[in-house]
Structures are given as structure tokens and as C-alpha cells.
Design a protein around this motif. Sequence first.
Motif, PDB file in Angstrom:
ATOM      1  N   ALA A   1      87.369  28.223  99.122  1.00  0.00           N
ATOM      2  CA  ALA A   1      86.066  28.895  99.237  1.00  0.00           C
ATOM      3  C   ALA A   1      85.411  29.098  97.877  1.00  0.00           C
ATOM      4  N   SER A   2      86.214  29.173  96.825  1.00  0.00           N
ATOM      5  CA  SER A   2      85.668  29.376  95.481  1.00  0.00           C
ATOM      6  C   SER A   2      85.589  28.082  94.688  1.00  0.00           C
ATOM      7  N   ALA A   3      85.623  26.958  95.381  1.00  0.00           N
ATOM      8  CA  ALA A   3      85.611  25.662  94.704  1.00  0.00           C
ATOM      9  C   ALA A   3      84.317  25.421  93.935  1.00  0.00           C
ATOM     10  N   ASP A   4      84.464  24.835  92.756  1.00  0.00           N
ATOM     11  CA  ASP A   4      83.299  24.370  92.002  1.00  0.00           C
ATOM     12  C   ASP A   4      82.877  22.988  92.502  1.00  0.00           C
ATOM     13  N   ARG A   5      83.879  22.203  92.899  1.00  0.00           N
ATOM     14  CA  ARG A   5      83.623  20.852  93.381  1.00  0.00           C
ATOM     15  C   ARG A   5      84.472  20.611  94.621  1.00  0.00           C
ATOM     16  N   ALA A   6      83.927  19.843  95.560  1.00  0.00           N
ATOM     17  CA  ALA A   6      84.670  19.497  96.776  1.00  0.00           C
ATOM     18  C   ALA A   6      84.284  18.087  97.206  1.00  0.00           C
ATOM     19  N   LEU A   7      85.290  17.344  97.652  1.00  0.00           N
ATOM     20  CA  LEU A   7      85.068  15.973  98.111  1.00  0.00           C
ATOM     21  C   LEU A   7      85.834  15.764  99.408  1.00  0.00           C
ATOM     22  N   LEU A   8      85.121  15.438 100.466  1.00  0.00           N
ATOM     23  CA  LEU A   8      85.737  15.088 101.737  1.00  0.00           C
ATOM     24  C   LEU A   8      85.889  13.583 101.782  1.00  0.00           C
TER      25      LEU A   8
END
Length: 411
Positions: free
Chosen positions: A183-190
Motif C-alpha cells: 500500500a505504501s509502494a512508490d512503484r508497482a508493476l503488474l
Amino acid sequence: MGEKVGMASKLLERFLLVLVVLVATTQAAADGHKSAGGARRRATAEPPVPITILTSAVEKGAVCLDGSPPAYHLDRGSGSGRNSWIVNLEGGGWCDSVLSCGWRKGGYLGSSLHMDKPMFFGGIMSASAVDNPDFYNWNRVMVRYCDGGSFAGEGLDRATGVCFRGQRIWDAAVRHLLSIGMASADRALLTGCSAGGLAAMLHCDQFSAFFAGKNTTVKCLADAGLFLDAVDVSGGRSLRSYFQGVVATHGVAQNLPSSCTGHLDATSCFFPQNIIGNIKTPIFLLNAAYDTWQLRESLAPNGADHNGAWRACKLNRTACNESQLTFLRSFRDQMVATVKDFSGSRSNGLFINSCFIHGQSEMWATWNAPGSPAIGNKGIGKSVGDWYFGRAQVKAIDCPYPCDNTCHHDI
């Protein structure tokens, strides 16, 4: 009496056909898992990543085909990647009837009871700074695939107890990951490969919505998921028929993008070509123009290749005659035409090479290894990294086969 015998004969024939397809598909998936193992890892393999059984998901009805809990593997990030996350949706084909799904639940693609407890990561999931410089120290998650419907189904067959809960597995897994730090991610990749690549496209905007209102860079990557609604060698549409069974059996229609189902039938909206134009989240499509799974199961499946003329070509591209290569080039042309409008978006990325292979992001040999596939001297790993971090636009489409000598072809 004759009619009853004829009907029984047809039912038996249908049962045997489903059984043969299921065994072949399961074996192909298993072989893919095994063959990818060597290519996925370097000679000095990274430690395997342990499995986590998500037992809390069961109370939400988020279960595998056999009713067992879903599962995932997580390798925690460190340093500059501590607040960055990759969520990879595992692939492995589909099941298109209650019967075939019932058979599937007896293996790792339908039950967490049969999954390997540790899993080796490679390619975009690797923890090696040399092999995977852009993502090696991120939190890397592999969500195991045990629903047979690209994480999109919603239903239950009460007579057999087969559960079609892919959408619930997806939702439970992502919410759980959010609760343990994402939830506190700076970056996310699915991301995802094959059936997982299709799932990444279907769920891309849903994934982005979980981060609404947050300062998180969210993008998606679909590898070998660009399944086309193509005409097969007999003039039929084998993959459309198969997908129709998947959509109906799993109750997928309710979870497909309304931007598509508002004007097309549900089966059409299971094909990426009809949904990619409306995905709002930046997405990268990685695909071989001569995808070997589509060659075997969509373009020239045994049911359409009546005299076996394509048997050798399906096993080895060098056995394809000129007429067959012409047919395959027309398939490539269809793929290139499909992504024409998609590639016009500055936020999207594209890498379509002229290779005979299925899946290239999760294997060391094709992701970022010396001599790995490249277009314009830029490999897959570098292309995806440049796109994700905004270092360059990537809209790479290879020239037709056999011009590319960097390919790693399936044989």
C-alpha cells in the motif's frame, strides 16, 4: 436404439477429445515449467523462494478449482527497491469445461495442495543485479495460478464442487499484499506471462485503482498474452471456440471490461485485441510475432490440421514450407495491425520480435543474458526498464522472419 447408440458414441468421442486436449495442455504446461527451469536460471542458481498459502482467503470464497487456498511466493525487496513491487500472475493455459477443470484440479494448476513449495525466480523476477538491473531489489511476488480462467472467473458447479473463483483469488491476493506493505509502494508493476499475460491485461486498470489517490507509479506488462482471434488452417476459429468454453464455464463475462462488453460479446472481450485500446494504465506488450503456443493451439491445432501437414512445422520452424511460412507471416501482419493504434499512445510500450517462442520475460536466457533477443540492438530487459522508468519510448516491432538472428526459438 440406433439414435441412442449414436448419441452415446458422440458423447464418448467428445469425452475422449477433451481428455486428450487436457492431457496435452497439462503436459505442455508442465514441460514449459521444466524447460524454463534451466533457461530461467543461470548455472549458479539463486535460492528458491518459499510458498505462502493464503488461508485467510478461503473465508472470502477465494479458492482454487478444488477448494484449496490460493498461494503466492514473495521475495522481499531491499535498498532502493524496498518500496517497489512486482506482482506477477502465473500462467498455464485454461480449462474450458467442468470436465476439464475437474481433471485440472488434480494438479498444481488447480490446487495449492500440489504446488511446488519453493519456486525459482528468473528473468524479470531475478534477484541478480547483473541479470535484472532495473528490478532485482524490488519486492517480487508470484501469484500462483490455480483457477484456470486467467484470474477472472466467478462461479461454482454444485454437482461436482469445482470452484471458479479466479476473480476472488485476484482480489484477495492483491488486498493481502497491500496489507503487508504494498500500500505504501512508490512503484508497482503488474505482470504475467501467457494466461497470466492475458490476466495482466484484464486486471491492469483494476490494479491501478488500488493505488488511487497515492503517489505511486503503476504500470503493467503482458508477456505472450496477445492471443488473437485468428482463422486457423482449416478456415475455422479454433481459439474462439476454446475461449467461448472458458468464458461460459468460468462465468467470466461479469468481470470483463464494460468498455468492451457494452458493444461486443463476452468471448470477443476475452481477446486482448478488443480490450487493449481502452486500458488507461500504461502497459507494455511483449510478444513473439510467431507465438508457438498460438501456432500449435490456435492456428494449426490437430483438430484443424486434418491430414497432419502442419505436424513437423509446429515442432520446428525449419520444417515449415514456404506456403506455411506465408500463412504465418499473415498472422504476424494481423498482430502488427492489432497494436497499431495501441502503439500510438506515448505511455504504452511494445516489443514484438520475429521469434518462434512463447514467453520471454521470466527466463534468464531471453530477458537480459548475453546474446538474448534484441531489436535494434536493445534487449527485452533494457527495453522494459527504459519504458517503465521513462528513459525512452519503446515501440519496437521486428522485421519478418527470418531476419532476426538474436531469437531463441522453441523446438
